[in-house]
Motif scaffolding. Structure first.
Motif, mmCIF file in Angstrom:
data_model
loop_
_atom_site.group_PDB
_atom_site.id
_atom_site.type_symbol
_atom_site.label_atom_id
_atom_site.label_comp_id
_atom_site.label_asym_id
_atom_site.label_seq_id
_atom_site.Cartn_x
_atom_site.Cartn_y
_atom_site.Cartn_z
ATOM 1 N N MET A 185 17.774 18.965 81.745
ATOM 2 C CA MET A 185 18.840 17.992 81.901
ATOM 3 C C MET A 185 18.358 16.895 82.836
ATOM 4 S SD MET A 185 21.829 16.642 81.608
ATOM 5 C CE MET A 185 22.178 17.675 80.237
ATOM 6 N N ILE A 186 18.597 15.682 82.463
ATOM 7 C CA ILE A 186 18.137 14.574 83.286
ATOM 8 C C ILE A 186 19.248 14.039 84.175
ATOM 9 C CG2 ILE A 186 17.255 12.232 83.234
ATOM 10 C CD1 ILE A 186 15.586 13.016 80.886
ATOM 11 N N LEU A 187 20.323 13.606 83.588
ATOM 12 C CA LEU A 187 21.425 13.049 84.368
ATOM 13 C C LEU A 187 22.693 13.842 84.097
ATOM 14 C CD1 LEU A 187 20.776 9.255 83.788
ATOM 15 C CD2 LEU A 187 20.259 10.578 85.825
ATOM 16 N N PRO A 188 23.538 13.970 85.108
ATOM 17 C CA PRO A 188 24.756 14.757 84.914
ATOM 18 C C PRO A 188 25.836 14.002 84.144
ATOM 19 C CG PRO A 188 24.674 13.890 87.138
ATOM 20 C CD PRO A 188 23.378 13.506 86.469
ATOM 21 N N ASN A 189 26.688 14.755 83.515
ATOM 22 C CA ASN A 189 27.930 14.221 82.980
ATOM 23 C C ASN A 189 29.028 15.184 83.411
ATOM 24 O OD1 ASN A 189 28.111 16.382 81.095
ATOM 25 N ND2 ASN A 189 26.851 15.246 79.637
ATOM 26 N N LYS A 190 30.239 15.022 82.948
ATOM 27 C CA LYS A 190 31.329 15.849 83.460
ATOM 28 C C LYS A 190 31.245 17.308 83.015
ATOM 29 C CE LYS A 190 34.744 14.514 79.984
ATOM 30 N NZ LYS A 190 36.045 13.892 79.799
ATOM 31 N N TYR A 191 30.384 17.620 82.069
ATOM 32 C CA TYR A 191 30.229 18.991 81.596
ATOM 33 C C TYR A 191 28.973 19.666 82.135
ATOM 34 C CZ TYR A 191 33.626 17.189 78.307
ATOM 35 O OH TYR A 191 34.732 16.615 77.761
ATOM 36 N N THR A 192 28.189 18.961 82.894
ATOM 37 C CA THR A 192 26.898 19.459 83.344
ATOM 38 C C THR A 192 27.003 20.147 84.692
ATOM 39 O OG1 THR A 192 25.852 17.602 82.241
ATOM 40 C CG2 THR A 192 24.535 18.768 83.844
ATOM 41 N N ASP A 193 26.335 21.261 84.809
ATOM 42 C CA ASP A 193 26.195 21.927 86.098
ATOM 43 C C ASP A 193 25.198 21.104 86.916
ATOM 44 O OD1 ASP A 193 25.894 23.626 88.231
ATOM 45 O OD2 ASP A 193 25.007 25.258 87.075
ATOM 46 N N LEU A 194 25.628 20.576 88.057
ATOM 47 C CA LEU A 194 24.769 19.713 88.865
ATOM 48 C C LEU A 194 23.463 20.373 89.276
ATOM 49 C CD1 LEU A 194 27.193 17.778 91.213
ATOM 50 C CD2 LEU A 194 25.816 16.878 89.350
ATOM 51 N N SER A 195 23.455 21.690 89.389
ATOM 52 C CA SER A 195 22.239 22.378 89.816
ATOM 53 C C SER A 195 21.152 22.382 88.742
ATOM 54 C CB SER A 195 22.550 23.806 90.241
ATOM 55 O OG SER A 195 22.970 24.574 89.140
#
Length: 86
Positions: A1-11
């Protein structure tokens, strides 16, 4: 994962990886391989498998935003501390 979105686990994002790398560097210079070893050990604690490729993407990201620099001897350092000794 490169950049977060509202469904992405930030870690699992480059922003998170970058924060860990900056934490590892602290006031020290480390070569990229030593830094990866420490990064890998930290990620093991969280049961995450991070590829070397994703680690390098985070290094490039940090370099592009000016958070890290090279020391000319194969090492990198956190520019926020401006210390160039290991």
């Amino acid at each position: 994962m490169i950049l977060p979105n509202k469904y992405t686990d930030l870690s699992k994002t480059l922003i998170w990886f970058g924060g860990i790398i900056l934490n590892i560097l602290g006031k020290k210079n480390l070569n990229i391989d030593k830094c990866y070893k420490k990064f890998f050990d930290i990620q093991k604690k969280y049961n995450q498998e991070i590829s070397y490729e994703d680690y390098m993407k985070a290094i490039i990201y940090l370099y592009m935003i000016g958070a890290i620099e090279q020391d000319g001897e194969g090492g990198i350092y956190n520019v926020n501390f401006k210390s160039k000794s290991e």
